[in-house]
Design a protein around this motif. Structure first.
Motif, PDB file in Angstrom:
ATOM      1  N   SER A  90       0.870  -1.166   0.000  1.00 19.51           N
ATOM      2  CA  SER A  90       0.000   0.000   0.000  1.00 19.51           C
ATOM      3  C   SER A  90       0.913   1.223   0.000  1.00 19.51           C
ATOM      4  N   VAL A  93       1.066   4.338   0.952  1.00 20.13           N
ATOM      5  CA  VAL A  93       1.377   5.237   2.077  1.00 20.13           C
ATOM      6  C   VAL A  93       2.446   4.643   2.989  1.00 20.13           C
ATOM      7  N   SER A 125     -13.173  -4.412   2.839  1.00 18.77           N
ATOM      8  CA  SER A 125     -12.291  -3.236   2.955  1.00 18.77           C
ATOM      9  C   SER A 125     -13.136  -1.973   2.967  1.00 18.77           C
ATOM     10  N   GLY A 126     -12.516  -0.888   3.365  1.00 17.97           N
ATOM     11  CA  GLY A 126     -13.211   0.390   3.336  1.00 17.97           C
ATOM     12  C   GLY A 126     -13.516   0.824   1.913  1.00 17.97           C
ATOM     13  N   THR A 127     -12.589   0.499   1.002  1.00 17.48           N
ATOM     14  CA  THR A 127     -12.827   0.829  -0.411  1.00 17.48           C
ATOM     15  C   THR A 127     -14.090   0.160  -0.911  1.00 17.48           C
ATOM     16  N   TYR A 144     -10.521  10.951   1.317  1.00 16.56           N
ATOM     17  CA  TYR A 144     -10.125   9.688   0.690  1.00 16.56           C
ATOM     18  C   TYR A 144     -11.155   8.632   1.055  1.00 16.56           C
ATOM     19  N   HIS A 145     -11.693   7.983   0.045  1.00 13.96           N
ATOM     20  CA  HIS A 145     -12.725   6.974   0.280  1.00 13.96           C
ATOM     21  C   HIS A 145     -12.292   5.634  -0.292  1.00 13.96           C
ATOM     22  N   GLY A 146     -10.961   5.418  -0.367  1.00 14.30           N
ATOM     23  CA  GLY A 146     -10.447   4.201  -0.961  1.00 14.30           C
ATOM     24  C   GLY A 146     -10.098   4.424  -2.420  1.00 14.30           C
ATOM     25  N   SER A 167      -5.050  11.279   1.508  1.00 10.39           N
ATOM     26  CA  SER A 167      -4.175  10.155   1.845  1.00 10.39           C
ATOM     27  C   SER A 167      -3.041  10.065   0.822  1.00 10.39           C
ATOM     28  N   GLU A 227     -16.111  12.560   4.676  1.00 15.01           N
ATOM     29  CA  GLU A 227     -15.541  12.103   5.940  1.00 15.01           C
ATOM     30  C   GLU A 227     -16.034  13.094   6.992  1.00 15.01           C
ATOM     31  N   ASN A 230      -7.696  12.315   6.228  1.00 18.86           N
ATOM     32  CA  ASN A 230      -6.756  12.000   5.138  1.00 18.86           C
ATOM     33  C   ASN A 230      -6.066  13.233   4.576  1.00 18.86           C
ATOM     34  N   ASP A 275     -18.670   8.715   5.373  1.00 17.53           N
ATOM     35  CA  ASP A 275     -17.618   7.706   5.308  1.00 17.53           C
ATOM     36  C   ASP A 275     -16.960   7.661   6.694  1.00 17.53           C
ATOM     37  N   VAL A 327     -15.185   5.116   7.838  1.00 13.68           N
ATOM     38  CA  VAL A 327     -14.140   4.074   7.857  1.00 13.68           C
ATOM     39  C   VAL A 327     -13.128   4.399   8.942  1.00 13.68           C
ATOM     40  N   MET A 328     -12.782   5.669   9.098  1.00 15.35           N
ATOM     41  CA  MET A 328     -11.807   6.065  10.135  1.00 15.35           C
ATOM     42  C   MET A 328     -12.492   6.385  11.455  1.00 15.35           C
ATOM     43  N   LYS A 357     -11.588  -0.569   9.129  1.00  8.59           N
ATOM     44  CA  LYS A 357     -10.604  -0.389  10.215  1.00  8.59           C
ATOM     45  C   LYS A 357     -11.052  -0.998  11.551  1.00  8.59           C
ATOM     46  N   GLU A 360      -1.922  12.696   6.898  1.00  7.21           N
ATOM     47  CA  GLU A 360      -2.554  11.574   7.620  1.00  7.21           C
ATOM     48  C   GLU A 360      -2.837  11.999   9.052  1.00  7.21           C
TER      49      GLU A 360
HETATM   50  P1  KE4 Z   1      -9.321   0.622   2.799  1.00  9.14           P
HETATM   51  O1  KE4 Z   1      -9.802   0.161   1.435  1.00  9.14           O
HETATM   52  O2  KE4 Z   1      -7.868   1.067   2.796  1.00  9.14           O
HETATM   53  O3  KE4 Z   1      -9.619  -0.427   3.899  1.00  9.14           O
HETATM   54  O4  KE4 Z   1     -10.198   1.882   3.250  1.00  9.14           O
HETATM   55  C1  KE4 Z   1     -10.244   2.999   2.387  1.00  9.14           C
HETATM   56  C2  KE4 Z   1     -10.640   4.226   3.193  1.00  9.14           C
HETATM   57  C3  KE4 Z   1     -11.930   4.712   3.078  1.00  9.14           C
HETATM   58  N1  KE4 Z   1     -12.329   5.795   3.778  1.00  9.14           N
HETATM   59  C4  KE4 Z   1     -11.485   6.426   4.638  1.00  9.14           C
HETATM   60  C5  KE4 Z   1     -11.985   7.615   5.403  1.00  9.14           C
HETATM   61  C6  KE4 Z   1     -10.156   5.970   4.796  1.00  9.14           C
HETATM   62  O5  KE4 Z   1      -9.328   6.620   5.652  1.00  9.14           O
HETATM   63  C7  KE4 Z   1      -9.718   4.846   4.077  1.00  9.14           C
HETATM   64  C8  KE4 Z   1      -8.301   4.306   4.187  1.00  9.14           C
HETATM   65  N2  KE4 Z   1      -7.376   5.097   4.929  1.00  9.14           N
HETATM   66  C9  KE4 Z   1      -5.978   4.979   4.587  1.00  9.14           C
HETATM   67  C10 KE4 Z   1      -5.173   5.839   5.575  1.00  9.14           C
HETATM   68  N3  KE4 Z   1      -5.419   7.211   5.382  1.00  9.14           N
HETATM   69  C11 KE4 Z   1      -5.539   3.548   4.580  1.00  9.14           C
HETATM   70  C12 KE4 Z   1      -4.036   3.345   4.576  1.00  9.14           C
HETATM   71  C13 KE4 Z   1      -3.569   2.824   3.242  1.00  9.14           C
HETATM   72  O6  KE4 Z   1      -4.048   3.302   2.188  1.00  9.14           O
HETATM   73  O7  KE4 Z   1      -2.676   1.939   3.294  1.00  9.14           O
END
Ligand code: KE4
Length: 427
Positions: free
Chosen positions: A22, A24, A115-117, A143-145, A156, A205, A210, A238, A240-241, A266, A400
């Motif tokens: 990933s 980051v 996943s959050g995405t 950032y939403h994935g 992000s 968010e 992000n 969103d 996720v965080m 998460k 971040e």
């Molecule tokens: P994932 O697909 O990475 O599980 O979630 C995407 C996502 C969706 N929405 C929000 C608000 C998020 O912060 C994220 C993912 N966050 C990043 C860190 N800022 C994940 C770390 C990475 O990309 O490795």
């Protein structure tokens, strides 16, 4: 100090793009070699060279009670013996859905993903299927994935690497993603007015994490709620965080605003691959197999991921004092950092809410992507490595949020503050 990490990184770069799974994680915006982690326990990470770090990434949020929290570890061990996946419904998924609904009362139905995405892309497809409209509004720096629709002015890693347009995201996709500045309600209203009847969803968010941590200005989220009610737009938080991190009911509970759909990730998985989306029944009923908005996943609701997330969420629900403890620790850290930064004498600002916090080397308040981008990345780079060398592991990007975990002791916080004071002298 980082010998084995350097060796592993060289090997990794031969087989993995950028040496990481990933972006980051690659230390690209701060320079240097990413650390390869051997193990973690409580608030501490141990790298392959045997160095110990106080961890303020917490795997980008999930490890809210610290690493290797015993009840989650033993639950995974127990359930793994019964097979790691069935591809068929289980009682545990019902219990997980009921637990989530008990913590976020405006969720009538919820679907698990990995996943959050996946959660965010499914929520957008659902909003489009429910409204019959094509366009969405997202915010610069959010950032939403990595689904195509979201890689427009995203936060992000996209912001970290200053990627203006992501190759592979077609004009056909990006034309349906409209953007506005976070905390600029008039700006959003103007975008919505330019596309009457065409906007399916606004995804936000509720507390941005992000671009560093950026709080909603008073009235902003309320204004989005009113705009969506007026125009028949689906409001998607969103979380996720922020979900299950800022409060048992996430940002909705803490800020007192209700969205139509929620996305999670998460914390909900306790470190295992879990995401979820849920919300109003009349919307969720459009999801297959009830409705025709197709969404699926081989490992959705996987028993190992479910028992990890369920065990963690159950603790958070049954012991809400955790949130006050986390906030008190974060306020203590904020106040300590404020003192050493003030003594340092150069411009800075600290943003914090609950157990999310970020330091910005900026002369101005950081309230949106433009002001976050105006902070000094050069100073952040020096600060990051000075802290790392002294045993404090911050997110390797100024775009971040830092995440506290409840295994952190006040002695860990004092050590962090002391080390920050020393590190600032190098800038
Ligand atoms: P994932 O697909 O990475 O599980 O979630 C995407 C996502 C969706 N929405 C929000 C608000 C998020 O912060 C994220 C993912 N966050 C990043 C860190 N800022 C994940 C770390 C990475 O990309 O490795």
């Amino acid at each position: 100090m980082y010998t084995k990490s350097k060796e592993l990184f060289e090997r990794a770069c031969l087989s993995i793009p950028g040496g990481v799974n990933s972006p980051v994680r690659a230390f690209r915006s701060v320079g240097g070699t990413p650390l390869f982690i051997k193990r973690a326990q409580g608030p501490y990470l141990y790298d392959v060279d045997g160095n110990r770090y106080i961890d303020y990434i917490a795997s980008w949020g999930p490890m809210i009670l610290g690493h290797a929290w015993e009840p989650v570890v033993s639950a995974i061990r127990e359930y793994a013996a019964w097979s790691t996946s069935y591809g068929a419904p289980t009682e545990l998924e019902v219990e997980m859905a009921e637990l989530i609904r008990s913590m976020a009362p405006n969720i009538d139905m919820v679907r698990m993903v990995s996943s959050g995405t996946e959660a965010c892309m499914s929520a957008i497809r659902l909003a489009r299927g429910y409204t019959g409209r094509n366009k969405i509004i997202k915010f610069e720096g959010h950032y939403h994935g990595h689904a195509d629709a979201f890689l427009v002015k995203a936060g992000s890693g996209v912001a970290t690497f200053n990627i203006q347009t992501v190759p592979g995201v077609t004009p056909g996709v990006s034309q349906d993603t409209l953007t506005a500045a976070y905390n600029d309600l008039e700006g959003v209203q103007r975008v919505a007015a330019a596309y009457p009847g065409e906007i399916a969803a606004i995804i936000v968010e509720p507390v941005a994490g992000n671009m560093g941590c950026i709080l909603p200005q008073p009235g902003f989220l309320e204004g989005l709620r009113a705009l969506c009610d007026k125009e028949g737009i689906v409001l998607i938080f969103d979380e996720v965080m922020t979900g299950f991190r800022l409060a048992p009911g996430g940002a909705q509970e803490l800020l007192g605003i209700r969205a139509d759909l929620l996305t999670y990730g998460k914390v909900i998985g306790g470190g295992m691959p879990v995401g979820a989306f849920g919300g109003r029944r009349d919307i969720m009923e459009k999801i297959a197999p009830l409705g025709n908005v197709y969404q699926a996943g081989t490992l959705s609701g996987n028993p190992i991921a479910m028992i990890a997330g369920y065990t963690l969420l159950k603790e958070l629900k049954n012991n809400p004092a955790i949130y006050r403890q986390l906030e008190e620790k974060t306020l203590y850290l904020r106040d300590g950092l404020d003192k050493v930064l003030a003594a340092w004498g150069q411009p800075y600002t600290i943003n914090q809410l609950g157990s999310m916090i970020s330091v910005h080397f900026s002369e101005h308040p950081v309230t949106d992507f433009a002001s976050a981008s105006g902070a000094s990345n050069e100073k952040f780079k020096i600060f990051f490595h000075s802290m790392l060398r002294r045993g404090v592991y911050l997110p390797p990007s100024a775009f971040e949020s830092w995440f506290l975990n409840n295994a952190l002791s006040y002695a860990d916080l004092d050590e962090t503050i002391r080390i920050a004071g020393e590190s600032l002298k190098e800038i």
